[in-house]
Motif scaffolding. Structure first.
Motif: not given
Length: 338
Positions: A270-295
């Motif tokens: 769960g932490m890897t998923a949340v880190a990916s979703l949060s980094a997508a917003t903080a870093l402006g990398v929307t491509g991280l949202k998809g992997p974050g949702q899957v995880l």
């Protein structure tokens, strides 16, 4: 009543690693909130709060009336789940907008953290299981909560404190890795995943500090911001890599029997998923949202599987006396030769 006796029998077997259940449930709640599933997130939050209150009561009772048992558990890295679970719950409450309870949980975890950390460090040994990385997880949990509150209520000193804890957590990860028995990757009972979860929560701490800078652009200068972004990206990449290694090890060496340390598998997922979703917003990398949702949904499925195993153990605990094969050998007892 049979149900109460069963619950008491199960609770008597509970090692300190059960605190990872609060961490796992809390981080799943955060992930569900980030993806818009607020109703499910609130249900998870209620469960996490109930489990935290039960563990807090047990912590206090043992401290007052079973000092020897409390000290024995506090000397092991899983004792730090008390800090990590408190910071995860505090972060979720802050995101919910309940800043005063979140601040109270920050104060409580800040008091517990140095005491438990020093006790644990004094009792470290060679070739330890994945619980050794909880020294990093607890420290980064404080960093995450400091950064979250700094963004929500504004104190600059909270963000600066979070930044110091962020770098300290990275140092502690390196020290923990030197004491980690890498053979636990293929034979651990679940807590080997904390090796990856520590990297993921470190990446989350970096993302939260960057997000706090978005709220207050005067927190860091340009050089500091670039270093923080680079460190966050590197930590996220390492977290993904460790996730893949641990997942492959699970497939190659299946360990399907329930163990309470499996909560320490759900939390890093769960932490890897949340880190990916949060980094997508903080870093402006929307491509991280998809992997974050899957995880995230993988971690939800893992949570349900482990919860089912815990319920089964609780039900059967009242019908027969636990044997050595029923009970985990303890989250810190490595099978490696001394």
């Amino acid at each position: 009543m049979p149900a109460i006796s069963q619950l008491r029998a199960w609770w008597a077997q509970r090692p300190p690693a059960a605190g990872a259940a609060v961490m796992a449930t809390g981080i799943v709640s955060i992930g569900l909130h980030l993806t818009g599933y607020e109703f499910l997130s609130r249900i998870s939050l209620v469960l996490a709060c109930a489990a935290w209150l039960a563990l807090a009561a047990d912590f206090g009772v043992r401290l007052l009336w079973d000092r020897a048992g409390w000290l024995e558990e506090a000397c092991t890295p899983p004792g730090l789940t008390a800090v990590a679970a408190t910071t995860v719950l505090g972060t979720r409450l802050s995101v919910l907008g309940w800043q005063r309870p979140a601040e109270a949980l920050l104060a409580l975890s800040a008091v517990l953290w140095p005491v438990l950390l020093l006790v644990v460090l004094r009792h470290w040994k060679r070739r330890m299981p994945g619980g050794v990385f909880l020294v990093c997880v607890a420290t980064q949990g404080l960093s995450v909560l400091c950064a979250t509150l700094a963004a929500a209520v504004g104190p600059v000193w909270l963000a600066h404190t979070g930044l110091v804890l962020f770098w300290l957590g990275i140092v502690l990860y390196g020290v923990a890795f030197a004491h980690f028995d890498v053979r636990e990757v293929v034979r651990g009972a679940g807590d080997q995943w904390v090796a990856g979860g520590a990297l993921a929560i470190s990446a989350l701490a970096g993302a939260k500090l960057i997000a706090a800078h978005h709220v207050n652009p005067y927190l860091w200068n340009d050089d500091d911001s670039e270093v923080l972004r680079a460190a966050t990206v590197a930590l996220l990449v390492l977290a993904f890599a460790s996730y893949c290694v641990l997942a492959v090890a699970e497939l190659g060496w299946p360990r399907l029997r329930y163990d309470v340390r499996r909560w320490a598998t759900v939390f890093p997922m769960g932490m890897t998923a949340v880190a990916s979703l949060s980094a997508a917003t903080a870093l402006g990398v929307t491509g991280l949202k998809g992997p974050g949702q899957v995880l995230l949904w993988i971690s939800v499925a893992a949570w349900l599987a482990v919860a089912a195993g815990a319920v089964h153990v609780m039900i059967t605990a009242g019908t027969h006396r636990p044997t050595g094969s029923d009970r985990p050998t303890g989250p810190l007892r490595s099978r490696a030769p001394r």
